[in-house]
Enzyme design. Structure first.
Site, PDB file in Angstrom:
ATOM      1  N   ARG A   1       0.825  -1.207   0.000  1.00  0.00           N
ATOM      2  CA  ARG A   1       0.000   0.000   0.000  1.00  0.00           C
ATOM      3  C   ARG A   1       0.857   1.254   0.000  1.00  0.00           C
ATOM      4  O   ARG A   1       2.000   1.257   0.451  1.00  0.00           O
ATOM      5  CB  ARG A   1      -0.938   0.007   1.208  1.00  0.00           C
TER       6      ARG A   1
ATOM      7  N   ASN B   1       7.924   0.748   0.112  1.00  0.00           N
ATOM      8  CA  ASN B   1       8.062  -0.413  -0.760  1.00  0.00           C
ATOM      9  C   ASN B   1       9.034  -0.170  -1.915  1.00  0.00           C
ATOM     10  O   ASN B   1       9.557  -1.115  -2.499  1.00  0.00           O
ATOM     11  CB  ASN B   1       6.697  -0.825  -1.318  1.00  0.00           C
TER      12      ASN B   1
ATOM     13  N   ARG C   1      -5.632  -2.363  -5.698  1.00  0.00           N
ATOM     14  CA  ARG C   1      -6.147  -2.499  -4.338  1.00  0.00           C
ATOM     15  C   ARG C   1      -7.226  -1.461  -4.043  1.00  0.00           C
ATOM     16  O   ARG C   1      -7.055  -0.267  -4.330  1.00  0.00           O
ATOM     17  CB  ARG C   1      -4.992  -2.352  -3.358  1.00  0.00           C
TER      18      ARG C   1
ATOM     19  N   SER D   1      -4.265  -6.184   7.196  1.00  0.00           N
ATOM     20  CA  SER D   1      -3.832  -6.997   6.059  1.00  0.00           C
ATOM     21  C   SER D   1      -4.893  -8.032   5.709  1.00  0.00           C
ATOM     22  O   SER D   1      -5.099  -8.348   4.533  1.00  0.00           O
ATOM     23  CB  SER D   1      -2.515  -7.705   6.395  1.00  0.00           C
TER      24      SER D   1
ATOM     25  N   GLN E   1       5.317 -10.793   3.078  1.00  0.00           N
ATOM     26  CA  GLN E   1       5.497  -9.403   3.475  1.00  0.00           C
ATOM     27  C   GLN E   1       6.609  -8.752   2.662  1.00  0.00           C
ATOM     28  O   GLN E   1       7.741  -9.242   2.621  1.00  0.00           O
ATOM     29  CB  GLN E   1       5.842  -9.352   4.963  1.00  0.00           C
TER      30      GLN E   1
ATOM     31  N   ARG F   1      15.616 -17.209  37.717  1.00  0.00           N
ATOM     32  CA  ARG F   1      15.836 -16.698  36.364  1.00  0.00           C
ATOM     33  C   ARG F   1      16.478 -17.778  35.489  1.00  0.00           C
ATOM     34  O   ARG F   1      17.512 -18.342  35.854  1.00  0.00           O
ATOM     35  CB  ARG F   1      16.746 -15.468  36.399  1.00  0.00           C
TER      36      ARG F   1
END
Length: 290
Positions: free
Chosen positions: A42, A52, A103, A114, A135, A196
């Site tokens: 997008r 992107n 889109r 998404s 992705q 721990r």
């Protein structure tokens, strides 16, 4: 806005399911088989302008996942769903064989998930049985991960499969100063602070890294990316970097410059003693924006 997006998506899906048709939804020949790869790209990233298309080692960021998806040879077709004219132009000019889905606006808002974007894409392609959502911001994706995921989906008839990274993080609950004034304190969430654990004494936790999600069509239409029959592919930390900020992009450029491609064309991170701060100053990170 979120409620509006969900309402529009529900209407679109209902219309498609009952009428099995939408304007402009005629299926092309690439839809004759059922497993499709999808990248969402997008416009309007908050952290990095035109993320992107940000330059990563001489190519737009989106190039790296598309290359591995293509070379994996597991998808019947690969699509990029985008509302960004620059991304669309780049794909059409430079990525032969990869298809662009225009889109819908309501799937590309800051509030839209998404999942909604994948549902909208599926509404135009009725014969897709399994979707491989990858992705764009995971440039260290390896084709072998996709191939392994596909084999496991088939072998165990999974509803879904997704990527994770193992982490050894000791997590604590968040509290505000006002809560502390009322006698509420931060508490350990995944370990006993009186005992721990050492790293070698426990197996850590599996955390989604967002690199990819494979899911059957009905799982997505039911509003999920993971169904009941789910499994995972464990991704090494060195390949799990996700590009969300400029710092991530700088670090990815440093790592890319310190990698080599072996005969199988897989990325291997070299073991070197590069000074990160020096390399960061030398790295020429550019963002392709107007």
């Amino acid at each position: 806005m979120t409620a509006l997006v969900k309402t529009i998506t529900t209407i679109v899906l209902l219309v498609f399911q009952y009428d099995n048709w939408m304007p402009g939804s005629e299926l092309s020949s690439v839809d004759s088989v059922s497993f499709v790869g999808l990248v969402l790209a997008r416009k309007g990233s908050m952290g990095i302008p035109h993320k992107n298309m940000a330059d990563l080692n001489g190519h737009p960021l989106i190039h790296w996942v598309l290359e591995e998806m293509t070379q994996s040879q597991i998808f019947s077709s690969i699509w990029v769903s985008t509302n960004d004219p620059e991304v669309k132009e780049y794909i059409l000019k430079n990525k032969s064989g990869i298809h662009v889905h225009d889109r819908a606006w309501y799937t590309a808002t800051d509030e839209a998930s998404s999942l909604i974007a994948v549902q909208e894409f599926l509404s135009f392609h009725s014969v897709i049985e399994t979707i491989g959502l990858v992705q764009a911001t995971s440039p260290f994706l390896q084709r072998s991960y996709l191939q392994e995921a596909t084999a496991l989906m088939k072998m165990y008839n999974l509803d879904s499969l997704f990527s994770v990274t193992r982490q050894w993080k000791l997590r604590w609950s968040a509290v505000s100063e006002n809560e502390m004034k009322s006698g509420h304190w931060s508490k350990p969430l995944n370990f006993d602070h009186k005992k721990r654990p050492r790293r070698q004494d426990w197996s850590g936790e599996l955390v989604e890294n967002g690199m990819f999600y494979f899911a059957r069509r009905q799982v997505v239409l039911d509003g999920m990316l993971q169904g009941q029959r789910s499994y995972y592919i464990e991704i090494p930390m060195k390949h799990s970097l996700e590009i969300d900020t400029m710092d991530d992009l700088i670090n990815a450029n440093i790592l890319m410059k310190g990698t080599t491609r072996c005969q199988s064309n897989q990325i291997e991170v070299r073991e070197n003693k590069t000074d990160i701060s020096t390399a960061a100053n030398d790295s020429q990170v550019q963002v392709m924006s107007k």
